[in-house]
Design an enzyme around this catalytic site. Structure first.
Site, PDB file in Angstrom:
ATOM      1  N   TRP A   1     -10.972  -5.422  -7.578  1.00  0.00           N
ATOM      2  CA  TRP A   1     -12.115  -5.254  -8.220  1.00  0.00           C
ATOM      3  C   TRP A   1     -12.073  -3.569  -9.551  1.00  0.00           C
ATOM      4  CZ3 TRP A   1     -16.223  -8.918  -9.470  1.00  0.00           C
ATOM      5  CH2 TRP A   1     -15.468 -10.300  -9.748  1.00  0.00           C
ATOM      6  N   LYS A   2     -12.308  -2.609  -7.874  1.00  0.00           N
ATOM      7  CA  LYS A   2     -12.373  -1.796  -8.358  1.00  0.00           C
ATOM      8  C   LYS A   2     -13.530  -1.337  -8.677  1.00  0.00           C
ATOM      9  CE  LYS A   2      -7.337  -0.553  -7.838  1.00  0.00           C
ATOM     10  NZ  LYS A   2      -6.250   0.923  -8.216  1.00  0.00           N
TER      11      LYS A   2
ATOM     12  N   HIS B   1      -7.787   3.308   1.567  1.00  0.00           N
ATOM     13  CA  HIS B   1      -7.111   2.373   0.881  1.00  0.00           C
ATOM     14  C   HIS B   1      -7.058   3.843  -0.456  1.00  0.00           C
ATOM     15  CE1 HIS B   1      -6.800   2.149  -4.637  1.00  0.00           C
ATOM     16  NE2 HIS B   1      -6.258   0.797  -3.611  1.00  0.00           N
TER      17      HIS B   1
ATOM     18  N   GLU C   1       0.638  -0.264   0.505  1.00  0.00           N
ATOM     19  CA  GLU C   1       1.115   0.427  -0.768  1.00  0.00           C
ATOM     20  C   GLU C   1       1.243   1.693  -0.943  1.00  0.00           C
ATOM     21  OE1 GLU C   1      -3.158  -1.710  -2.719  1.00  0.00           O
ATOM     22  OE2 GLU C   1      -3.737  -0.168  -1.676  1.00  0.00           O
TER      23      GLU C   1
ATOM     24  N   GLY D   1      -1.422   2.065 -10.023  1.00  0.00           N
ATOM     25  CA  GLY D   1      -1.501   2.356 -11.163  1.00  0.00           C
ATOM     26  C   GLY D   1       0.056   2.412 -11.914  1.00  0.00           C
TER      27      GLY D   1
HETATM   28  P1  PGA Z   1      -2.759  -1.466  -9.181  1.00  0.00           P
HETATM   29  O1  PGA Z   1      -3.685  -0.998  -7.899  1.00  0.00           O
HETATM   30  O2  PGA Z   1      -2.644  -3.470  -8.666  1.00  0.00           O
HETATM   31  O3  PGA Z   1      -3.701  -1.324  -9.622  1.00  0.00           O
HETATM   32  O4  PGA Z   1      -1.481  -0.761  -9.096  1.00  0.00           O
HETATM   33  C1  PGA Z   1      -3.461  -1.741  -6.632  1.00  0.00           C
HETATM   34  C2  PGA Z   1      -4.566  -1.000  -5.545  1.00  0.00           C
HETATM   35  O5  PGA Z   1      -4.445  -0.132  -5.584  1.00  0.00           O
HETATM   36  O6  PGA Z   1      -4.635  -1.832  -4.621  1.00  0.00           O
END
Ligand code: PGA
Length: 251
Positions: free
Chosen positions: A9-10, A95, A165, A171
């Protein structure tokens, strides 16, 4: 194997009321979905209450970030023991957004060791900032993995989940192609195989970066991954539902 879907969810949503609604919608979505393992990583401020209020069996919880020290003067941080006590079983380590704020490769090494000591399952995020035709990103990923795992024994290694990632896809509008992910998955497994032997072959590798309901199924079906790490789409109830439903068709 059941796919592993991690919802990061950040820093969303903005209020506790919205966080409860988002979690309720996520619960409904998982009840309508196929068999999968769902891990929700809410912001720390919501974590304990959400985890404590959940009585089901289909969702596990992850901390978005922790500090490796047992205790001490780390203003604004949560320790691994505190995360465990709040009800999480998994923790995100390395991350890209934390690395961008100063988490070093050596910190990821300390974090992996601390998480494993407290019986939390680490989800180690690796990824290059950009790609070049010379393929330097492979050496970059190998180095991130080598440093992070330098204190981990082969037995403990088997517990770690690796989330690839690429920073340029986080993003972004579109994710990386499943074909490129397939290649990266093989590379990651081979790297761990070279370091630790056959545990590398059974490793769980996830993909993250711009995944939503349009790309999730293809990535899971063709990317040689065991799951997905989802950022933005995880904070939107309708997108969570569409994403989980879209996986119904993946073998
Ligand atoms: P995103 O982010 O799906 O919004 O590109 C992925 C993440 O940062 O884990």
């Amino acid at each position: 194997m059941k796919p592993l879907i991690v919802l990061n969810w950040k820093n969303h949503p903005a209020s506790w009321k919205e966080a409860k609604e988002l979690f309720k919608a996520t619960q409904k979505a998982v009840d309508k979905s196929r068999s999968l393992t769902l891990i929700v990583a809410p912001p720390t401020i919501y974590l304990r209450e959400i985890a404590a209020g959940y009585k089901g069996k289909r969702i596990a919880f992850a901390a978005q970030g922790v500090h490796w020290d047992e205790e001490g003067g780390h203003t604004g941080e949560m320790t691994v023991a505190q995360a465990y006590d709040a009800g999480v079983s998994h923790v995100l380590i390395g991350h890209a957004e934390r690395r961008a704020r100063g988490e070093t490769p050596d910190d990821t090494r300390r974090l992996l060791t601390a998480a494993l000591q407290h019986d939390l399952i680490p989800i180690l995020c690796v990824g290059e900032l950009e790609r070049s035709h010379e393929g330097e990103h492979f050496a970059f990923i190998r180095e991130q993995l080598r440093i992070a795992f330098s204190d981990v024994s082969p037995t403990k290694m088997a517990k770690v989940i690796i989330a690839y990632e690429p920073v340029w896809a986080i993003g972004a509008e579109e994710p990386m192609s499943p074909r490129e992910m397939h290649e990266m998955s093989i590379f990651i497994r081979k790297t761990i195989h070279d370091l630790y032997g056959k545990v590398g072959l059974s490793l769980h590798v996830l993909y993250g970066g711009a995944i939503d309901h349009r790309s999730a199924g293809q990535m899971l079906g063709l990317g040689d991954v065991q799951g997905l790490l989802v950022g933005r789409a995880s904070a939107d109830s309708e997108k969570v539902l569409s994403l989980l439903i879209s996986l119904q068709r993946v073998k």
